[in-house]
Design an enzyme around this catalytic site. Structure first.
Site, PDB file in Angstrom:
ATOM      1  CE1 TYR A   1     -21.827   3.873  53.734  1.00  0.00           C
ATOM      2  CE2 TYR A   1     -20.193   3.289  55.399  1.00  0.00           C
ATOM      3  CZ  TYR A   1     -21.451   3.755  55.065  1.00  0.00           C
ATOM      4  OH  TYR A   1     -22.339   4.109  56.064  1.00  0.00           O
TER       5      TYR A   1
ATOM      6  CG  ASP B   1     -12.694   7.231  54.460  1.00  0.00           C
ATOM      7  OD1 ASP B   1     -12.295   7.015  55.617  1.00  0.00           O
ATOM      8  OD2 ASP B   1     -13.865   7.018  54.088  1.00  0.00           O
TER       9      ASP B   1
ATOM     10  CE  LYS C   1     -15.958   1.738  60.336  1.00  0.00           C
ATOM     11  NZ  LYS C   1     -16.947   0.730  60.212  1.00  0.00           N
TER      12      LYS C   1
HETATM   13  C1  LIG Z   1     -13.953   3.890  54.824  1.00  0.00           C
HETATM   14  C2  LIG Z   1     -15.072   4.358  55.673  1.00  0.00           C
HETATM   15  N1  LIG Z   1     -15.310   5.670  55.799  1.00  0.00           N
HETATM   16  C3  LIG Z   1     -16.296   6.151  56.570  1.00  0.00           C
HETATM   17  C4  LIG Z   1     -17.134   5.295  57.244  1.00  0.00           C
HETATM   18  C5  LIG Z   1     -18.259   5.836  58.086  1.00  0.00           C
HETATM   19  O1  LIG Z   1     -17.938   5.696  59.420  1.00  0.00           O
HETATM   20  P1  LIG Z   1     -19.100   5.702  60.528  1.00  0.00           P
HETATM   21  O2  LIG Z   1     -19.850   4.431  60.358  1.00  0.00           O
HETATM   22  O3  LIG Z   1     -18.330   5.777  61.816  1.00  0.00           O
HETATM   23  O4  LIG Z   1     -19.923   6.899  60.277  1.00  0.00           O
HETATM   24  C6  LIG Z   1     -16.926   3.923  57.165  1.00  0.00           C
HETATM   25  C7  LIG Z   1     -17.791   2.981  57.884  1.00  0.00           C
HETATM   26  O5  LIG Z   1     -17.771   1.791  57.718  1.00  0.00           O
HETATM   27  C8  LIG Z   1     -15.870   3.437  56.348  1.00  0.00           C
HETATM   28  O6  LIG Z   1     -15.649   2.125  56.221  1.00  0.00           O
END
Ligand SMILES: Cc1ncc(COP(=O)(O)O)c(C=O)c1O
Length: 461
Positions: free
Chosen positions: A153, A255, A283
């Site tokens: 994700y 990521d 985050k």
């Molecule tokens: C690994 C990862 N990348 C990107 C995101 C997306 O972040 P956001 O919810 O701040 O858009 C998340 C969200 O949980 C994530 O866990």
């Protein structure tokens, strides 16, 4: 649903009538009553009144040790004093300018000091920065396609809304997964450019590079897959994945939206000693405020510097959030804090393992840095197809039983994991473990009963 689980659900409903009512009302104006689909779970989600340190209260006044921590965005814990002070001071000066103010450089310096990158652009959410990281990779390579991992994700945008939670009957060969679009409304042209590989499987990635020669712009990967609870990379996997990606002329995107501010001082880059071409952060770097960033070498970022690639946003580097981010890097994400949290996590993991052994539960606890999870699976999960078979009913039983006894063990849904904040204490961890020890025999009994009825793993949803 078996009786012990039904009892926990009934108890939840008895303890939280105000959340029930608030959810009923919210549904009249807000689809499924929540602002992000993940926040809904049956019968209804808890509504929160307040949070401080390691704890929150729901609107019925029940207190919880919080290991949801906004899906891992609160390594700082609730209302961290240093972050609050910085934000309160900034509120007296200005909240939003849409003009540069100097804090961009200060925070970019802090990021470049600890991650192997040279230039930074900021955003407001993880989704935003993974989206721009893909555009960056495409701008640099002049190619269109990307590879993501099955079950990974990276936010809500079209390019990565593929094979997030694909189902049996759709997902095809485990070594050559069929890409499955994960939402209505995704632009086909965009999702068609997304290829899918299993995590921890280099051969599958090499095959995709062979099949789509000179067409792949990037491989995007979460270094520890935390959309399937907690799934570690095999030894050397990330380095080899980076090498294969570069050998094929593509960009290696890490990521680190979750790992960046929680796994170690220098994130997964430091923890696994691996260097990405493009890094995504989000985050926990905001200390409770919506801050995200993508970063890379000077030469990669040159496409933005040369104004070939467009990146913009009204709220980018808004001063309130930047003040929070700077305070977070200086006072929260310290080496001492990572040591403290990592010690607490080891205590939690060891305690879980002891209880698992004592009660004969089939499962294990895994974790690193500030994160971990209880996995109802007989051996260590290596990819999405393993995780797909975790026992959802037993997990649901675990979550409600813990929550009913004052410990939010992690966000709801078995694809998530716990977070420990810098404000958690040994006492919090010991209370958590005490509650787990109390409920584990019931889980083991339910598991045994179910094993006699059918195989482990139900996957109803
Ligand atoms: C690994 C990862 N990348 C990107 C995101 C997306 O972040 P956001 O919810 O701040 O858009 C998340 C969200 O949980 C994530 O866990």
């Amino acid at each position: 649903m078996y009786p012990a689980l039904q009892n926990e659900l009934a108890n939840y409903q008895k303890r939280t009538p105000r959340s029930h009512d608030a959810h009923q009302r919210a549904m009249s104006r807000v689809p499924i009553g929540v602002a992000s689909n993940y926040r809904y779970y049956p019968p209804y989600p808890l509504f929160v009144r307040d949070g401080k340190g390691s704890r929150i209260h729901d609107i019925d006044g029940n207190e919880y040790i919080d290991h949801n921590l906004c899906y891992g965005a609160l390594f700082a814990g609730h209302r961290h004093p240093a972050v609050m002070k910085a934000v309160e001071e900034q509120l007296q000066v200005g909240t939003l300018y849409g003009m540069p103010h100097g804090m961009e450089l200060e925070l970019a310096d802090l990021i470049c000091e600890r991650f192997p990158v040279e230039m930074v652009r900021f955003g407001n959410s993880g989704s935003e920065v993974t989206m721009h990281s893909l555009r960056l990779a495409r701008s640099v390579t002049g190619r269109s396609k990307i590879i993501k991992m099955e079950g990974g994700y990276h936010g809500g945008h079209d390019a990565i809304s593929v094979s997030v939670k694909p189902k049996e009957g759709q997902f095809g060969d485990p070594d050559h997964p069929t890409p499955v679009v994960s939402s209505a409304g995704v632009l086909k042209g965009t999702s068609d450019a997304t290829l899918v590989a299993p995590f921890n499987n280099l051969t599958a990635v090499e095959r995709l590079f062979d099949e789509h020669r000179d067409q792949i712009a990037a491989v995007i990967v979460e270094p520890i897959m935390m959309n399937i609870a907690f799934c570690m990379p095999d030894e050397g996997y990330l380095q080899q994945l980076a090498a294969v990606t570069r050998k094929n002329g593509a960009m290696f995107i890490m990521d680190e939206v979750k790992t960046g501010g929680k796994l170690a001082y220098g994130g997964a880059c430091e923890y696994f000693n691996v260097k990405p071409d493009i890094l995504c952060l989000g985050k926990s770097i905001g200390g409770g405020f919506s801050l995200a960033a993508f970063a890379a070498s000077r030469s990669v970022m040159d496409v933005i510097a040369q104004q070939k690639m467009f990146h913009a946003g009204t709220y980018n580097t808004n001063p309130t959030v930047m003040a929070a981010g700077i305070a977070t890097f200086r006072h929260v994400l310290t080496r001492e804090a990572f040591e403290h949290v990592s010690k607490l996590n080891t205590r939690l993991l060891d305690g879980y393992q002891q209880t698992i052994k004592k009660t004969g539960l089939i499962g294990y606890a895994d974790g690193a840095g500030a994160n971990g999870a209880l996995m109802f699976y007989p051996h260590r999960v290596r990819n999405y197809r393993d995780w797909y078979h975790v026992d959802e009913d037993i997990w649901t039983h675990y979550w409600f039983a813990m929550t009913n006894r004052g410990v939010l063990p992690q966000p709801y849904w078995w694809d998530e994991q716990w977070t420990i904040s810098v404000q958690h204490t040994e006492k919090d961890i010991d209370e958590h473990l005490q509650v787990f020890a109390e409920i584990a025999p019931g889980l083991a009994a339910a598991q045994e009963e179910r094993m006699t009825v059918g195989p482990l793993g139900t996957h109803a949803s």
